[in-house]
Design a protein around this motif. Structure first.
Motif, PDB file in Angstrom:
ATOM      1  N   ILE A  34      40.434  28.672 120.864  1.00 54.46           N
ATOM      2  CA  ILE A  34      39.452  29.758 120.754  1.00 54.46           C
ATOM      3  C   ILE A  34      39.075  29.967 119.294  1.00 54.46           C
ATOM      4  O   ILE A  34      37.904  30.144 118.958  1.00 54.46           O
ATOM      5  CB  ILE A  34      40.002  31.053 121.393  1.00 54.46           C
ATOM      6  CG1 ILE A  34      40.070  30.896 122.905  1.00 54.46           C
ATOM      7  CG2 ILE A  34      39.153  32.259 121.013  1.00 54.46           C
ATOM      8  CD1 ILE A  34      40.746  32.043 123.617  1.00 54.46           C
ATOM      9  N   GLU A  35      40.065  29.919 118.400  1.00 53.88           N
ATOM     10  CA  GLU A  35      39.808  30.085 116.966  1.00 53.88           C
ATOM     11  C   GLU A  35      38.955  28.931 116.426  1.00 53.88           C
ATOM     12  O   GLU A  35      38.030  29.149 115.649  1.00 53.88           O
ATOM     13  CB  GLU A  35      41.132  30.174 116.208  1.00 53.88           C
ATOM     14  CG  GLU A  35      40.983  30.488 114.750  1.00 53.88           C
ATOM     15  CD  GLU A  35      40.321  31.820 114.488  1.00 53.88           C
ATOM     16  OE1 GLU A  35      39.568  31.909 113.501  1.00 53.88           O
ATOM     17  OE2 GLU A  35      40.533  32.773 115.254  1.00 53.88           O
ATOM     18  N   LEU A  36      39.258  27.713 116.837  1.00 54.13           N
ATOM     19  CA  LEU A  36      38.457  26.561 116.409  1.00 54.13           C
ATOM     20  C   LEU A  36      37.015  26.667 116.914  1.00 54.13           C
ATOM     21  O   LEU A  36      36.077  26.311 116.206  1.00 54.13           O
ATOM     22  CB  LEU A  36      39.087  25.258 116.902  1.00 54.13           C
ATOM     23  CG  LEU A  36      40.332  24.791 116.162  1.00 54.13           C
ATOM     24  CD1 LEU A  36      40.929  23.568 116.844  1.00 54.13           C
ATOM     25  CD2 LEU A  36      39.991  24.465 114.719  1.00 54.13           C
ATOM     26  N   ALA A  37      36.847  27.154 118.121  1.00 54.14           N
ATOM     27  CA  ALA A  37      35.501  27.334 118.665  1.00 54.14           C
ATOM     28  C   ALA A  37      34.718  28.366 117.860  1.00 54.14           C
ATOM     29  O   ALA A  37      33.524  28.180 117.579  1.00 54.14           O
ATOM     30  CB  ALA A  37      35.567  27.742 120.136  1.00 54.14           C
ATOM     31  N   ALA A  38      35.375  29.455 117.458  1.00 54.73           N
ATOM     32  CA  ALA A  38      34.716  30.484 116.641  1.00 54.73           C
ATOM     33  C   ALA A  38      34.326  29.923 115.279  1.00 54.73           C
ATOM     34  O   ALA A  38      33.234  30.211 114.766  1.00 54.73           O
ATOM     35  CB  ALA A  38      35.624  31.696 116.480  1.00 54.73           C
ATOM     36  N   GLU A  39      35.196  29.099 114.684  1.00 56.41           N
ATOM     37  CA  GLU A  39      34.867  28.476 113.391  1.00 56.41           C
ATOM     38  C   GLU A  39      33.683  27.525 113.523  1.00 56.41           C
ATOM     39  O   GLU A  39      32.786  27.511 112.677  1.00 56.41           O
ATOM     40  CB  GLU A  39      36.085  27.721 112.849  1.00 56.41           C
ATOM     41  CG  GLU A  39      37.175  28.610 112.335  1.00 56.41           C
ATOM     42  CD  GLU A  39      38.367  27.829 111.796  1.00 56.41           C
ATOM     43  OE1 GLU A  39      38.283  26.575 111.722  1.00 56.41           O
ATOM     44  OE2 GLU A  39      39.362  28.468 111.443  1.00 56.41           O
ATOM     45  N   ASN A  40      33.664  26.734 114.578  1.00 57.89           N
ATOM     46  CA  ASN A  40      32.544  25.813 114.788  1.00 57.89           C
ATOM     47  C   ASN A  40      31.237  26.556 115.034  1.00 57.89           C
ATOM     48  O   ASN A  40      30.179  26.123 114.582  1.00 57.89           O
ATOM     49  CB  ASN A  40      32.847  24.858 115.939  1.00 57.89           C
ATOM     50  CG  ASN A  40      33.864  23.815 115.556  1.00 57.89           C
ATOM     51  OD1 ASN A  40      33.989  23.462 114.387  1.00 57.89           O
ATOM     52  ND2 ASN A  40      34.606  23.330 116.523  1.00 57.89           N
ATOM     53  N   LYS A  41      31.322  27.682 115.734  1.00 57.57           N
ATOM     54  CA  LYS A  41      30.128  28.502 115.951  1.00 57.57           C
ATOM     55  C   LYS A  41      29.607  29.040 114.623  1.00 57.57           C
ATOM     56  O   LYS A  41      28.396  29.039 114.380  1.00 57.57           O
ATOM     57  CB  LYS A  41      30.458  29.654 116.904  1.00 57.57           C
ATOM     58  CG  LYS A  41      29.284  30.545 117.211  1.00 57.57           C
ATOM     59  CD  LYS A  41      29.691  31.661 118.165  1.00 57.57           C
ATOM     60  CE  LYS A  41      28.550  32.607 118.418  1.00 57.57           C
ATOM     61  NZ  LYS A  41      28.962  33.725 119.289  1.00 57.57           N
ATOM     62  N   ALA A  42      30.514  29.479 113.744  1.00 54.05           N
ATOM     63  CA  ALA A  42      30.113  29.988 112.430  1.00 54.05           C
ATOM     64  C   ALA A  42      29.455  28.884 111.599  1.00 54.05           C
ATOM     65  O   ALA A  42      28.424  29.107 110.954  1.00 54.05           O
ATOM     66  CB  ALA A  42      31.311  30.565 111.692  1.00 54.05           C
ATOM     67  N   LYS A  43      30.026  27.696 111.627  1.00 49.38           N
ATOM     68  CA  LYS A  43      29.440  26.570 110.894  1.00 49.38           C
ATOM     69  C   LYS A  43      28.063  26.213 111.438  1.00 49.38           C
ATOM     70  O   LYS A  43      27.135  25.924 110.670  1.00 49.38           O
ATOM     71  CB  LYS A  43      30.354  25.356 110.965  1.00 49.38           C
ATOM     72  CG  LYS A  43      31.627  25.495 110.169  1.00 49.38           C
ATOM     73  CD  LYS A  43      32.490  24.261 110.348  1.00 49.38           C
ATOM     74  CE  LYS A  43      33.820  24.372 109.659  1.00 49.38           C
ATOM     75  NZ  LYS A  43      34.666  23.191 109.888  1.00 49.38           N
ATOM     76  N   THR A  44      27.915  26.240 112.743  1.00 48.92           N
ATOM     77  CA  THR A  44      26.616  25.950 113.356  1.00 48.92           C
ATOM     78  C   THR A  44      25.586  27.002 112.957  1.00 48.92           C
ATOM     79  O   THR A  44      24.438  26.665 112.632  1.00 48.92           O
ATOM     80  CB  THR A  44      26.750  25.889 114.894  1.00 48.92           C
ATOM     81  OG1 THR A  44      27.692  24.869 115.222  1.00 48.92           O
ATOM     82  CG2 THR A  44      25.418  25.596 115.549  1.00 48.92           C
ATOM     83  N   ASN A  45      25.981  28.273 112.981  1.00 49.24           N
ATOM     84  CA  ASN A  45      25.061  29.334 112.568  1.00 49.24           C
ATOM     85  C   ASN A  45      24.657  29.171 111.102  1.00 49.24           C
ATOM     86  O   ASN A  45      23.495  29.396 110.746  1.00 49.24           O
ATOM     87  CB  ASN A  45      25.679  30.708 112.805  1.00 49.24           C
ATOM     88  CG  ASN A  45      25.653  31.113 114.255  1.00 49.24           C
ATOM     89  OD1 ASN A  45      24.842  30.626 115.037  1.00 49.24           O
ATOM     90  ND2 ASN A  45      26.549  31.999 114.638  1.00 49.24           N
ATOM     91  N   LEU A  46      25.601  28.784 110.243  1.00 51.38           N
ATOM     92  CA  LEU A  46      25.261  28.542 108.838  1.00 51.38           C
ATOM     93  C   LEU A  46      24.241  27.425 108.712  1.00 51.38           C
ATOM     94  O   LEU A  46      23.286  27.511 107.931  1.00 51.38           O
ATOM     95  CB  LEU A  46      26.516  28.183 108.036  1.00 51.38           C
ATOM     96  CG  LEU A  46      27.444  29.330 107.656  1.00 51.38           C
ATOM     97  CD1 LEU A  46      28.684  28.794 106.958  1.00 51.38           C
ATOM     98  CD2 LEU A  46      26.736  30.336 106.783  1.00 51.38           C
ATOM     99  N   LYS A  47      24.410  26.356 109.473  1.00 51.86           N
ATOM    100  CA  LYS A  47      23.455  25.243 109.430  1.00 51.86           C
ATOM    101  C   LYS A  47      22.068  25.682 109.905  1.00 51.86           C
ATOM    102  O   LYS A  47      21.057  25.278 109.341  1.00 51.86           O
ATOM    103  CB  LYS A  47      23.945  24.077 110.295  1.00 51.86           C
ATOM    104  CG  LYS A  47      24.981  23.238 109.642  1.00 51.86           C
ATOM    105  CD  LYS A  47      24.369  22.349 108.582  1.00 51.86           C
ATOM    106  CE  LYS A  47      25.359  21.306 108.128  1.00 51.86           C
ATOM    107  NZ  LYS A  47      24.851  20.448 107.101  1.00 51.86           N
ATOM    108  N   ILE A  48      22.028  26.514 110.942  1.00 51.14           N
ATOM    109  CA  ILE A  48      20.738  26.999 111.454  1.00 51.14           C
ATOM    110  C   ILE A  48      20.042  27.857 110.400  1.00 51.14           C
ATOM    111  O   ILE A  48      18.835  27.705 110.165  1.00 51.14           O
ATOM    112  CB  ILE A  48      20.937  27.771 112.779  1.00 51.14           C
ATOM    113  CG1 ILE A  48      21.351  26.805 113.889  1.00 51.14           C
ATOM    114  CG2 ILE A  48      19.675  28.533 113.163  1.00 51.14           C
ATOM    115  CD1 ILE A  48      21.819  27.483 115.161  1.00 51.14           C
TER     116      ILE A  48
END
Length: 116
Positions: A34-48
């Motif tokens: 769950i923590e890794l998924a939240a980190e990946n979501k944050a990275k994706t939002n930064l890229k967007i």
């Protein structure tokens, strides 16, 4: 004389303890995912956000801190806060701060994501 069938109390307790240990191992592994998924979501939002800033830069020749000038709205996330910390004519820095923990990710003008 007939042998009684069924399980003794000790056998049932051993099975319950084994199931408890297996469940705790599974829950720990699941919480890490769950923590890794939240980190990946944050990275994706930064890229967007970074891509939208690049699009804005291609038309205006500068970066902006103003969310209303971008083609996206500020992401709403339950675990991360997003902020455009530096936006000049030639530099861009966007942060994703972990709420309550003071750590997160930052993306720079060149698109590189780093931990802080």
């Amino acid at each position: 004389m007939r042998k009684p069938f069924g399980f003794t109390l000790t056998e049932l307790l051993v099975v319950i303890i084994i199931l408890g240990v297996l469940a705790s191992i599974t829950i720990v592994g699941f919480s890490k995912q769950i923590e890794l998924a939240a980190e990946n979501k944050a990275k994706t939002n930064l890229k967007i956000i970074w891509l939208n800033e690049k699009e804005f830069y291609s038309f205006q020749g500068r970066y902006t801190k103003n969310w209303s000038l971008l083609t996206i709205t500020k992401p709403i996330d339950e675990k991360y806060n997003y902020e455009i910390t530096k936006a000049t004519e030639d530099e861009l820095e966007i942060k994703a701060d972990r709420k309550g923990k003071g750590k997160g990710f930052v993306i720079y003008t060149n698109g590189k994501i780093a931990r802080f």
